[in-house]
Design a protein around this motif. Sequence first.
Motif, PDB file in Angstrom:
ATOM      1  N   UNK A  87       0.807  -1.218   0.000  1.00 45.02           N
ATOM      2  CA  UNK A  87       0.000   0.000   0.000  1.00 45.02           C
ATOM      3  C   UNK A  87       0.842   1.271   0.000  1.00 45.02           C
ATOM      4  N   UNK A  88       2.168   1.115  -0.041  1.00 41.05           N
ATOM      5  CA  UNK A  88       3.034   2.283  -0.063  1.00 41.05           C
ATOM      6  C   UNK A  88       3.180   2.969   1.279  1.00 41.05           C
ATOM      7  N   UNK A  89       2.870   2.263   2.359  1.00 39.27           N
ATOM      8  CA  UNK A  89       3.017   2.830   3.701  1.00 39.27           C
ATOM      9  C   UNK A  89       4.440   2.684   4.231  1.00 39.27           C
ATOM     10  N   UNK A  90       5.201   1.801   3.630  1.00 36.27           N
ATOM     11  CA  UNK A  90       6.610   1.598   3.967  1.00 36.27           C
ATOM     12  C   UNK A  90       7.386   1.580   2.659  1.00 36.27           C
ATOM     13  N   UNK A  91       8.548   2.200   2.646  1.00 38.62           N
ATOM     14  CA  UNK A  91       9.369   2.178   1.447  1.00 38.62           C
ATOM     15  C   UNK A  91      10.257   3.401   1.382  1.00 38.62           C
ATOM     16  N   UNK A  92      10.840   3.618   0.228  1.00 41.89           N
ATOM     17  CA  UNK A  92      11.732   4.754   0.022  1.00 41.89           C
ATOM     18  C   UNK A  92      11.353   5.494  -1.250  1.00 41.89           C
ATOM     19  N   UNK A  93      11.676   6.768  -1.284  1.00 40.51           N
ATOM     20  CA  UNK A  93      11.415   7.582  -2.472  1.00 40.51           C
ATOM     21  C   UNK A  93      12.525   8.619  -2.586  1.00 40.51           C
ATOM     22  N   UNK A 110       5.691  17.223   1.005  1.00 38.73           N
ATOM     23  CA  UNK A 110       6.451  16.389   1.942  1.00 38.73           C
ATOM     24  C   UNK A 110       5.788  16.333   3.320  1.00 38.73           C
ATOM     25  N   UNK A 111       5.204  17.437   3.745  1.00 36.07           N
ATOM     26  CA  UNK A 111       4.493  17.445   5.035  1.00 36.07           C
ATOM     27  C   UNK A 111       3.341  16.450   5.008  1.00 36.07           C
ATOM     28  N   UNK A 112       2.567  16.465   3.928  1.00 40.02           N
ATOM     29  CA  UNK A 112       1.445  15.529   3.808  1.00 40.02           C
ATOM     30  C   UNK A 112       1.939  14.098   3.709  1.00 40.02           C
ATOM     31  N   UNK A 113       2.998  13.880   2.926  1.00 45.43           N
ATOM     32  CA  UNK A 113       3.554  12.531   2.780  1.00 45.43           C
ATOM     33  C   UNK A 113       4.017  11.995   4.128  1.00 45.43           C
ATOM     34  N   UNK A 114       4.706  12.825   4.915  1.00 49.47           N
ATOM     35  CA  UNK A 114       5.205  12.389   6.215  1.00 49.47           C
ATOM     36  C   UNK A 114       4.066  12.130   7.193  1.00 49.47           C
ATOM     37  N   UNK A 115       3.053  12.975   7.159  1.00 46.89           N
ATOM     38  CA  UNK A 115       1.926  12.790   8.063  1.00 46.89           C
ATOM     39  C   UNK A 115       1.105  11.562   7.743  1.00 46.89           C
ATOM     40  N   UNK A 116       0.973  11.281   6.452  1.00 46.20           N
ATOM     41  CA  UNK A 116       0.140  10.149   6.025  1.00 46.20           C
ATOM     42  C   UNK A 116       0.907   8.838   6.027  1.00 46.20           C
ATOM     43  N   UNK A 117       2.209   8.908   5.719  1.00 43.56           N
ATOM     44  CA  UNK A 117       3.033   7.698   5.626  1.00 43.56           C
ATOM     45  C   UNK A 117       4.334   7.914   6.395  1.00 43.56           C
ATOM     46  N   UNK A 119       6.378   6.089   7.890  1.00 42.68           N
ATOM     47  CA  UNK A 119       7.449   5.099   7.766  1.00 42.68           C
ATOM     48  C   UNK A 119       8.092   5.086   6.390  1.00 42.68           C
ATOM     49  N   UNK A 120       7.744   6.046   5.546  1.00 42.60           N
ATOM     50  CA  UNK A 120       8.387   6.185   4.242  1.00 42.60           C
ATOM     51  C   UNK A 120       9.642   7.055   4.401  1.00 42.60           C
ATOM     52  N   UNK A 121      10.745   6.588   3.857  1.00 41.95           N
ATOM     53  CA  UNK A 121      11.999   7.335   3.883  1.00 41.95           C
ATOM     54  C   UNK A 121      12.162   8.094   2.568  1.00 41.95           C
ATOM     55  N   UNK A 122      12.376   9.397   2.663  1.00 43.00           N
ATOM     56  CA  UNK A 122      12.477  10.242   1.478  1.00 43.00           C
ATOM     57  C   UNK A 122      13.840  10.931   1.438  1.00 43.00           C
ATOM     58  N   UNK A 123      14.441  10.980   0.248  1.00 43.81           N
ATOM     59  CA  UNK A 123      15.672  11.739   0.067  1.00 43.81           C
ATOM     60  C   UNK A 123      15.463  12.746  -1.055  1.00 43.81           C
ATOM     61  N   UNK A 124      16.128  13.887  -0.946  1.00 41.55           N
ATOM     62  CA  UNK A 124      15.961  14.979  -1.901  1.00 41.55           C
ATOM     63  C   UNK A 124      17.291  15.308  -2.557  1.00 41.55           C
ATOM     64  N   UNK A 125      17.221  15.669  -3.838  1.00 39.49           N
ATOM     65  CA  UNK A 125      18.422  16.093  -4.556  1.00 39.49           C
ATOM     66  C   UNK A 125      18.046  17.233  -5.495  1.00 39.49           C
ATOM     67  N   UNK A 126      18.631  18.411  -5.259  1.00 42.24           N
ATOM     68  CA  UNK A 126      18.422  19.522  -6.188  1.00 42.24           C
ATOM     69  C   UNK A 126      19.396  19.350  -7.340  1.00 42.24           C
TER      70      UNK A 126
END
Length: 301
Positions: A87-93, A110-117, A119-126
């Motif tokens: 369901x995409x509740x755990x994983x990486x992006x 990102x705020x919504x993603x963190x609040x809703x999921x 346990x998802x790990x997110x990394x950012x690259x400009x």
Amino acid sequence: MDLRQLAFFVAVAEELNFSRAAEKMAIVQPALSRQIQQLEDDLGVLLFKRDKRNVALTPAGAYLLTQARQLRLTVADIVTQTQRVHNGQIGTLRIGHPGSALYSILPDTLVTLKGRYPDVTTSLAEISERELFESLLSHRVDVGLTREVNTDSRIQSVHLFAESLALVVPDTHPLAAGPFTGLEQCRHESFILCSLDASLNYGRLLMGLFEQSGYLPHKVYEANYGATVLRLVEKELGLAILPISYQHGSSLRLRFLPLPTKTDMYVIWRTDDLNPVLHNFLAICRETVALLETEAFAITT
């Protein structure tokens, strides 16, 4: 030994009665007895001491009951976690983005993603526009925000919004006090611009602005990262043209003068990517755009 046999064993061990255990497991008693006998044969141990009246666990049976209960909890947790991954509740992006996205859609997304999921790990690259497409296809990022139009069948693209471009000037510049009527007033100014590579849509867009104004810009610095450009403008090293979203959250001594031209923002991802976290992120991007439309971000879908 399999999980079904263990379930039968636990039922008998907890009931200490074959008839009640059979009823609990919806199986006839002879079949249940055969399952327990098979389990004992497989293990080479006696699990129950039984006679016509009583059933009791042997030490081996007591040990197996403790382990079987723990195993059932482990299996239940595996099932739950597997469903959460699905369901995409755990994983990486891994997200690639232009700097301007940090002043518009990305923070709220990102705020919504963190609040809703959570346990998802997110990394950012400009990263630059050209590098973003290469990074996506080489699996260094999973999704990107870009101002470039996609023409690659290996990549999916959805338009998110359009926003105005703005001339960025130091707050001490004469144009900051107005009136500002257009880039024609900047013919003799120096500019800090991104790469105006004709193969990039954004570069062509900027060049078109100057051509419409009847001159080519005097570029004194080339910088592809918005934060760098803003600091150079503040230090009066030149003027710049950037998406107007950069004015949100900027505490620098600058003025953003809107231009009539708009720039588009797209979200892109690999066509064959099945990552459920990605698809949750895409849905949240659309939600965020809808919310930003009601605020003072001057964006349109």
